[in-house]
Design a protein around this motif. Structure first.
Motif, PDB file in Angstrom:
ATOM      1  N   LEU A  12       0.823  -1.211   0.000  1.00  0.00           N
ATOM      2  CA  LEU A  12       0.000   0.000   0.000  1.00  0.00           C
ATOM      3  C   LEU A  12       0.861   1.267   0.000  1.00  0.00           C
ATOM      4  O   LEU A  12       0.330   2.374  -0.048  1.00  0.00           O
ATOM      5  CB  LEU A  12      -0.916   0.028   1.230  1.00  0.00           C
ATOM      6  N   ILE A  14       3.252   4.203  -1.217  1.00  0.00           N
ATOM      7  CA  ILE A  14       3.549   4.875  -2.475  1.00  0.00           C
ATOM      8  C   ILE A  14       4.919   5.552  -2.441  1.00  0.00           C
ATOM      9  O   ILE A  14       5.272   6.312  -3.336  1.00  0.00           O
ATOM     10  CB  ILE A  14       2.456   5.901  -2.844  1.00  0.00           C
ATOM     11  N   CYS A  16       6.124   7.962  -0.580  1.00  0.00           N
ATOM     12  CA  CYS A  16       6.109   9.437  -0.532  1.00  0.00           C
ATOM     13  C   CYS A  16       7.022   9.990   0.548  1.00  0.00           C
ATOM     14  O   CYS A  16       7.324  11.176   0.551  1.00  0.00           O
ATOM     15  CB  CYS A  16       4.695   9.957  -0.352  1.00  0.00           C
ATOM     16  N   LEU A  64       5.208  -8.096  -9.493  1.00  0.00           N
ATOM     17  CA  LEU A  64       4.447  -7.687  -8.318  1.00  0.00           C
ATOM     18  C   LEU A  64       3.045  -8.244  -8.503  1.00  0.00           C
ATOM     19  O   LEU A  64       2.219  -7.655  -9.207  1.00  0.00           O
ATOM     20  CB  LEU A  64       4.414  -6.161  -8.234  1.00  0.00           C
ATOM     21  N   GLN A  67       0.746  -7.715 -11.669  1.00  0.00           N
ATOM     22  CA  GLN A  67       1.020  -6.460 -12.382  1.00  0.00           C
ATOM     23  C   GLN A  67       1.778  -6.691 -13.688  1.00  0.00           C
ATOM     24  O   GLN A  67       2.692  -7.518 -13.744  1.00  0.00           O
ATOM     25  CB  GLN A  67       1.844  -5.532 -11.481  1.00  0.00           C
ATOM     26  N   TRP A  77       8.817  -2.226  -8.252  1.00  0.00           N
ATOM     27  CA  TRP A  77       9.448  -1.190  -7.427  1.00  0.00           C
ATOM     28  C   TRP A  77       8.702  -1.205  -6.107  1.00  0.00           C
ATOM     29  O   TRP A  77       7.531  -0.826  -6.054  1.00  0.00           O
ATOM     30  CB  TRP A  77       9.321   0.161  -8.127  1.00  0.00           C
ATOM     31  N   PHE A  79       8.334  -0.242  -2.032  1.00  0.00           N
ATOM     32  CA  PHE A  79       8.706   0.753  -1.024  1.00  0.00           C
ATOM     33  C   PHE A  79       8.364   0.191   0.356  1.00  0.00           C
ATOM     34  O   PHE A  79       7.250  -0.278   0.563  1.00  0.00           O
ATOM     35  CB  PHE A  79       7.927   2.056  -1.242  1.00  0.00           C
ATOM     36  N   PRO A 163      -0.604   8.685   3.863  1.00  0.00           N
ATOM     37  CA  PRO A 163      -1.846   8.962   3.120  1.00  0.00           C
ATOM     38  C   PRO A 163      -2.576   7.710   2.647  1.00  0.00           C
ATOM     39  O   PRO A 163      -3.750   7.788   2.305  1.00  0.00           O
ATOM     40  CB  PRO A 163      -1.363   9.794   1.932  1.00  0.00           C
ATOM     41  N   THR A 164      -1.889   6.576   2.597  1.00  0.00           N
ATOM     42  CA  THR A 164      -2.519   5.386   2.025  1.00  0.00           C
ATOM     43  C   THR A 164      -2.737   4.278   3.053  1.00  0.00           C
ATOM     44  O   THR A 164      -3.016   3.143   2.679  1.00  0.00           O
ATOM     45  CB  THR A 164      -1.657   4.833   0.875  1.00  0.00           C
ATOM     46  N   ARG A 189      -4.367 -12.867  -4.303  1.00  0.00           N
ATOM     47  CA  ARG A 189      -4.342 -11.919  -5.419  1.00  0.00           C
ATOM     48  C   ARG A 189      -3.091 -12.071  -6.279  1.00  0.00           C
ATOM     49  O   ARG A 189      -2.849 -11.265  -7.178  1.00  0.00           O
ATOM     50  CB  ARG A 189      -4.426 -10.490  -4.876  1.00  0.00           C
TER      51      ARG A 189
ATOM     52  N   ALA B  34       0.664   9.573  -7.986  1.00  0.00           N
ATOM     53  CA  ALA B  34       1.143   9.125  -6.669  1.00  0.00           C
ATOM     54  C   ALA B  34       2.225  10.061  -6.146  1.00  0.00           C
ATOM     55  O   ALA B  34       2.327  10.290  -4.950  1.00  0.00           O
ATOM     56  CB  ALA B  34       1.671   7.701  -6.742  1.00  0.00           C
ATOM     57  N   GLU B  35       3.045  10.608  -7.057  1.00  0.00           N
ATOM     58  CA  GLU B  35       4.148  11.448  -6.603  1.00  0.00           C
ATOM     59  C   GLU B  35       3.728  12.895  -6.404  1.00  0.00           C
ATOM     60  O   GLU B  35       4.206  13.569  -5.506  1.00  0.00           O
ATOM     61  CB  GLU B  35       5.312  11.376  -7.594  1.00  0.00           C
ATOM     62  N   PRO B  38      -0.001  12.859  -3.747  1.00  0.00           N
ATOM     63  CA  PRO B  38       0.010  11.640  -2.920  1.00  0.00           C
ATOM     64  C   PRO B  38      -1.215  11.507  -2.030  1.00  0.00           C
ATOM     65  O   PRO B  38      -1.671  10.394  -1.778  1.00  0.00           O
ATOM     66  CB  PRO B  38       1.294  11.773  -2.099  1.00  0.00           C
ATOM     67  N   PHE B  41      -4.059  10.405  -4.088  1.00  0.00           N
ATOM     68  CA  PHE B  41      -3.820   9.062  -4.632  1.00  0.00           C
ATOM     69  C   PHE B  41      -4.315   7.971  -3.687  1.00  0.00           C
ATOM     70  O   PHE B  41      -4.469   6.816  -4.088  1.00  0.00           O
ATOM     71  CB  PHE B  41      -2.329   8.879  -4.938  1.00  0.00           C
ATOM     72  N   GLN B  42      -4.573   8.323  -2.417  1.00  0.00           N
ATOM     73  CA  GLN B  42      -5.110   7.313  -1.493  1.00  0.00           C
ATOM     74  C   GLN B  42      -6.383   6.678  -2.053  1.00  0.00           C
ATOM     75  O   GLN B  42      -6.656   5.508  -1.821  1.00  0.00           O
ATOM     76  CB  GLN B  42      -5.398   7.937  -0.127  1.00  0.00           C
ATOM     77  N   VAL B  45      -5.417   3.993  -4.531  1.00  0.00           N
ATOM     78  CA  VAL B  45      -4.948   2.800  -3.812  1.00  0.00           C
ATOM     79  C   VAL B  45      -6.141   2.028  -3.251  1.00  0.00           C
ATOM     80  O   VAL B  45      -6.238   0.807  -3.399  1.00  0.00           O
ATOM     81  CB  VAL B  45      -3.964   3.210  -2.684  1.00  0.00           C
ATOM     82  N   ARG B  48      -8.226   0.332  -5.948  1.00  0.00           N
ATOM     83  CA  ARG B  48      -7.566  -0.871  -6.449  1.00  0.00           C
ATOM     84  C   ARG B  48      -7.734  -2.025  -5.475  1.00  0.00           C
ATOM     85  O   ARG B  48      -7.920  -3.177  -5.882  1.00  0.00           O
ATOM     86  CB  ARG B  48      -6.081  -0.570  -6.698  1.00  0.00           C
ATOM     87  N   ARG B  63       6.450   6.241  -9.287  1.00  0.00           N
ATOM     88  CA  ARG B  63       5.804   5.700  -8.094  1.00  0.00           C
ATOM     89  C   ARG B  63       4.321   5.444  -8.348  1.00  0.00           C
ATOM     90  O   ARG B  63       3.711   4.632  -7.673  1.00  0.00           O
ATOM     91  CB  ARG B  63       6.020   6.662  -6.905  1.00  0.00           C
ATOM     92  N   MET B  67       2.069   1.310  -8.381  1.00  0.00           N
ATOM     93  CA  MET B  67       0.841   0.993  -7.661  1.00  0.00           C
ATOM     94  C   MET B  67      -0.314   0.611  -8.587  1.00  0.00           C
ATOM     95  O   MET B  67      -1.468   0.630  -8.168  1.00  0.00           O
ATOM     96  CB  MET B  67       0.412   2.200  -6.808  1.00  0.00           C
TER      97      MET B  67
END
Lengths: 257, 848
Positions: A12, A14, A16, A64, A67, A77, A79, A163-164, A189, B34-35, B38, B41-42, B45, B48, B63, B67
């Motif tokens: 989850l 990103i 940031c 991933l 994907q 990629w 994080f 944020p996520t 998944r 996302a960048e 951000p 972008f929640q 996410v 999805r 980034r 996602m």
């Protein structure tokens, strides 16, 4: 007082780095290096005295989940936001000779800076390389688990700012069960290499920072089987005693012969 | 803004980031959400996680790509080929949403017989004048309609609801996009045919009565020489699929930073007035207010209210001094006499045609295209006022810039007098942001600004006050407008800061006789009895003390109760289209706004974007005017015909339909047209200091694109100075593929110099598989990505990528092309001092 934990989920995240910044802002930590590392977008490198959250950027030739990354060739990629694990058997705490490092009512591991004498024993005793001495200060620093915020009923700054909801914060039981559920879901998944990084079953014991990892822990600079150095104390003392005894006998023998 | 404005009626995002939760598929293109967004972008996410398919098409694996379900790299500047391919896919496979299309768009409308397509004229539409390098758009009108003095009467058109007529928009569209085959997409974008088809299938099958897909874009689309037409292509796609005005559908135009939407609503642009009223131009078209209104007022649709909005604006500007006798002060408004866009006036400045400049909240010395030219241009001013948080590059150009270090500029020879004013940050002042989803959100001062720092409002207010005092003592006619301007805000605190809420109240509008606020723009009049600073914002402050932008209590799923979305707190624009022509929802799953037959009103979970009592079966009388001239099944109420415009009959400068042109610099020739390489209406503004590579050019073989990173803010003025951000991205780098690194003999982390005909920038080489060479027409094309955050000041310094960018103008919005250029890459640093100048010249002018 409820016992809390982090659950950090890279699927989850990103990247940031808001957790890094929020941590530094809340805790008043200084900037610790304006160097470009070339490690993908990670210019923080590692946790340290002035970095208590660190987002690692991992570019891998692996898929991933399901994907599609530009074509047939696998690429991902990932994080991951690393943090102090606040171990049940904390190497730093056990090594601290002054009692500066204590266990709090949240079961977190906390450094009291007015007691720390800067000996650095904790630094070499952390199985995760988390705690470090601040060069210009001499004392050791690490994540406080936002003790001050938790004391006031607030969520730690990193989890609050994410944020996520990649950094979750709650009771340790809830985080442990959510981690398992999440891995089950991720595997369904297509994230076949998803697993929980959990130190239970090792000498570190239960940890207050759980992680979901994709692939081997080593890729994230996590030890696959962490160990608290103090578990080796008994054998170390035994070896030392035996060595001393043997030495004594040799010396005695030298006089006798 | 005109991309969305001409397609749908309003130049604003049609949906909100949180609404992506309701999407079945999300196509992110021309955006690194996302960048750069951000927090928003929640929702992507989370969507999805709930099963929404997320697709990212972008030159780099960013980034955002990390996602998503699917990332496809494409050649920078080939976006329109890709979107055209999707449009063709829909049309060829019968995937269009027929009923939506026939009723809600101009698909069925018959176009003028005089119209000729680019497909017939090899790259230009009918009406092209090669001498003036502009279009006469009359042949783009609907059949039988002419443009006399005012806007054409587009409400009375011929149509064919079977969509079979060879001159109907639908058939013209089909012909126009017939060549955008998967093979053409593959050859021009570098996206393999099967990958393209996969995306086309995912996105089109997520549309229809039961499902909706959303498109997300940012300046990755806008900053091209055909940027508006790229957005137009997305608008066409979304209309064909019936995704507009519906939950989880729409086009999310992500704005680059706080209040960018606000800065076009209440513009910092030269060609519009608040509320998207055009700025009057010099000459007969706007000599008098009557001329201007005749030119702009539509007889049908919402813009029939044009006169009310301009008169109320003039009453807000000039108060009692605006009278019917003096045309409500219309003559005092400035007139457009040339290209006063950013690009235009910097070129003027460089020619020595400007005396002074105010720079507020901008850092053009590193943040604007051809920053080298712009720094030199600054040295030709007499005076320069800069207001910022710190001494940014634009303030320091005269003693601390690459030009000074290279010996191109000498401080002792620069006559520019620089005034630097410390500015207050957003937490140090009250104010209002209008964000991406047209949402006005109030913010309150948390702390006083330090030292002499003051808010922008303070500066403008007190400057205006002093200028007005001067104007009062100088009765020359040129000062009449300034003297008449209302400037009566009250001030508070020890620094005499104006009360910002009074400004918002003026923007909202009030009755001229008693200053009582109005509750909506529907109360505005053209007789001077109302004043309103920006009609679309009207309703934000409907009663004294009732500032809706301040609200923070959400009471439904659409966020009503938090802030205020223009217009009329509608969260999803054109939401009449979420119901069938008969007023009932297309499906239970996608219901939003519908007709309540018992109450005889539109109702639903959002504020209806439609006359509340206009029944679905309402049909206008032949002579009906204004909104009453639009039938009850016409959702795009700002348009004179109430339709969504697949075809833009009026309002664009480069064609009624989007068509693919190569960027001003391209590694290939345009494969669609033999004679038309680039957008004919775009202006390259080429010159010795703003030179271009050829297309293709062996000296500059690689494609260059610039962008931003999460860690920094635009040109870095607000982030390079903050230790906690500066340490996260401390140095300028460029992203290149391992294949290009091998070709240029560069290793990861080494210094390289990237060169264009405008300048050079040194950077660390970030060799990564996130950038990949693409096969374009059989040839391997390498792309180079460069963030543009650095400059020559701050805690972390580095080359300014904008030194590489040309000043150029897309025809509709006059924006520069930063997203697809040509460059070269050489090993090693660019060096310092006079030696660097030599190297710069030799690299820029290098011949093969």
């Amino acid at each position: 007082m409820s016992v809390s934990a982090f659950l950090t989920d890279p699927t989850l995240c990103i990247g940031c780095k808001a957790c890094e910044v929020a941590c530094k802002e809340w805790n008043g930590l200084p900037q610790d290096g304006l160097e470009w590392t070339g490690f993908s977008y990670d210019n923080t490198r590692q946790l340290g005295a002035s970095t208590w959250r660190h987002v690692l950027f991992l570019e891998q030739a692996r898929p991933l989940g399901t994907q599609i990354a530009g074509g047939e060739d696998p690429f991902r990629w990932v994080f991951l936001s690393d943090v102090c694990k606040h171990c049940e058997n904390a190497g730093c705490l056990e090594a601290c000779p002054t009692g500066a490092i204590v266990r709090t009512e949240f079961e977190s591991v906390f450094v009291q800076h007015d007691v720390c004498n800067g000996c650095g024993y904790c630094v070499v005793s952390c199985p995760f390389g988390v705690i470090d001495k601040r060069v210009e200060d001499g004392r050791a620093f690490k994540c406080t688990f936002c003790y001050d915020r938790q004391k006031a009923g607030l969520v730690p700054a990193c989890a609050k700012t994410c944020p996520t909801q990649s950094i979750k914060f709650g009771t340790i039981e809830e985080m442990e069960s959510r981690a398992q559920e999440r891995v089950t879901e991720l595997r369904a998944r297509g994230y076949s290499d998803a697993h929980v990084y959990d130190a239970r079953g090792t000498s570190v014991g239960r940890s207050h920072a759980l992680f979901i990892l994709l692939g081997e822990p080593e890729a994230y600079n996590f030890p696959p089987a962490p160990d608290v150095p103090t578990v080796h104390l008994r054998s170390a003392w035994t070896a030392a005693t035996v060595a001393a005894a043997v030495g004594f006998l040799i010396v005695c023998a030298a006089f006798l012969l | 803004m005109p991309g969305l404005g001409t397609s749908f009626g309003r130049g604003g995002s049609t949906t909100a980031p949180s609404e992506l939760l309701n999407s079945d598929a999300i196509l992110i293109m021309g955006s690194n959400m996302a960048e750069n967004h951000p927090v928003g972008f929640q929702w992507v996410v989370e969507a999805r996680e709930r099963g929404t398919k997320v697709i990212h098409v972008d030159p780099r694996f960013s980034r955002t790509s990390a996602m998503t379900d699917l990332w496809l790299p494409l050649r920078a500047g080939s976006d329109l080929l890709f979107l055209g391919g999707l449009i063709r896919y829909v049309l060829e496979n019968g995937r269009e949403f027929r009923e939506y299309l026939v009723h809600y768009t101009n698909a069925a409308v018959i176009v003028a017989d005089e119209f000729r397509d680019t497909e017939e004229l090899d790259g230009v539409f009918s009406g092209w004048n090669p001498e003036t390098k502009s279009y006469d758009p009359t042949s783009w009108l609907y059949r039988g309609i002419s443009e006399k003095n005012g806007p054409p009467d587009l409400a009375h058109y011929e149509s064919d609801s079977t969509l079979e007529h060879p001159r109907c928009v639908f058939q013209l569209l089909k012909k126009h996009f017939a060549r955008y085959t998967p093979e053409v997409v593959e050859a021009g974008c570098g996206i393999p045919r099967e990958m393209f088809l996969k995306v086309a299938e995912i996105f089109t099958s997520a549309s229809g009565a039961e499902r909706t897909g959303a498109v997300v874009y940012s300046v990755g689309w806008t900053q091209h020489s055909s940027g508006v037409q790229v957005i137009r292509a997305a608008a066409i796609l979304q209309m064909l699929l019936g995704n507009m005005g519906r939950p989880g559908g729409g086009i999310l135009a992500l704005r680059g930073h706080a209040s960018i939407q606000g800065s076009t609503d209440i513009p910092t642009l030269y060609d519009i007035l608040p509320g998207y009223l055009p700025m009057p131009a010099l000459g007969p078209v706007s000599r008098t207010l009557a001329d201007y209104i005749a030119r702009n007022r539509q007889s049908t649709g919402w813009w029939a209210n044009f006169d009310k909005y301009i008169v109320s604006l003039l009453r807000a500007y000039y108060g009692e001094a605006a009278t019917p006798e003096n045309d409500w002060g219309f003559g005092w408004l400035p007139r457009i006499s040339g290209d006063h866009s950013h690009q235009g006036y910097w070129l003027d400045m460089n020619e020595g045609r400007m005396e002074g400049l105010f720079v507020l909240g901008q850092n053009p010395a590193v943040g604007a295209p051809n920053a080298r030219l712009e720094r030199r241009a600054l040295s030709k001013l007499k005076w320069l006022v800069v207001r910022d948080l710190v001494e940014i590059e634009t303030t320091a150009f005269w003693y601390d810039s690459p030009e000074v270090r290279r010996g191109e500029l000498k401080p002792e020879e620069i006559g520019t007098e620089v005034f630097f004013f410390p500015a207050a940050g957003h937490a140090e002042k009250d104010g209002c942001f209008t964000n991406t989803q047209r949402l006005l959100q109030w913010h309150e001062k948390a702390v006083d600004p330090p030292g002499d720092a003051r808010s922008e409002t303070w500066f403008i207010y007190h400057l205006g006050r002093r200028l007005k005092e001067k104007a009062r003592n100088d009765p020359r006619p040129r000062n009449a407008g300034l003297a008449a301007l209302t400037w009566d805000y009250s001030v508070e605190g020890i620094h005499s800061e104006p009360r910002v809420e009074e400004i918002l109240a003026e923007i909202n509008g009030f009755r001229s006789n008693n200053r009582q606020p109005i509750a909506s723009y529907t109360e505005l009049t053209a007789d001077g009895s109302t004043a309103c600073g920006c009609w679309i914002y009207s309703g934000v402050f409907p009663a004294p003390g009732d500032n809706h932008a301040r609200e923070r209590k959400v009471h439904d799923a659409y966020g009503h109760g938090w802030g205020y979305a223009w217009p009329s707190d509608r969260r999803i624009l054109y939401n009449r289209a979420s119901a069938r022509p008969d007023g009932q929802p297309w499906s239970e799953r996608k219901k939003l706004v519908w007709w309540d037959e018992e109450a005889k009103r539109w109702t639903g979970v959002d504020v209806p974007d439609f006359a509340a009592g206009k029944a679905p079966d309402y049909r206008p009388a032949a002579d009906a005017a204004g909104d009453a001239a639009l039938a009850g099944d016409k959702p795009f109420i700002l348009h004179p015909d109430g339709l969504g415009w697949l075809w833009v009959p009026t309002g664009l400068k480069d064609g009624p339909l989007p068509t693919h042109y190569e960027p001003l610099e391209s590694p290939i020739r345009n494969q669609l047209y033999s004679t038309q390489q680039t957008n004919p209406a775009a202006e390259a503004k080429a010159g010795p200091e703003n030179a271009y590579a050829d297309s293709p050019d062996p000296r500059f073989p690689y494609v260059l694109t610039t962008y931003r990173l999460t860690e920094h803010h635009t040109a870095g003025g607000m982030s390079r100075t903050l230790p906690h951000l500066a340490e996260l991205q401390p140095e300028m780098f460029c992203e290149i593929s391992p294949a290009l690194a091998a070709e240029c003999d560069v290793r990861h982390g080494e210094w390289v110099t990237v060169v264009t005909p405008r300048g050079l920038v040194e950077a660390r080489a970030m060799v990564t598989s996130r950038v990949r060479p693409l096969r374009i027409h059989g040839k391997l094309v390498h792309q180079i990505g460069m963030p543009y955050h650095w400059g020559f000041r701050g805690l972390v310094k580095g080359g300014a990528a904008n030194d590489l960018v040309a000043i150029s103008e897309e025809p509709n919005v006059r924006i520069m092309e930063t997203k697809g250029m040509l460059c070269n890459l050489v090993r090693g640093r660019s060096g310092e001092g006079p030696a660097a100048l030599k190297r710069l010249r030799s690299l820029m002018e290098r011949r093969p």
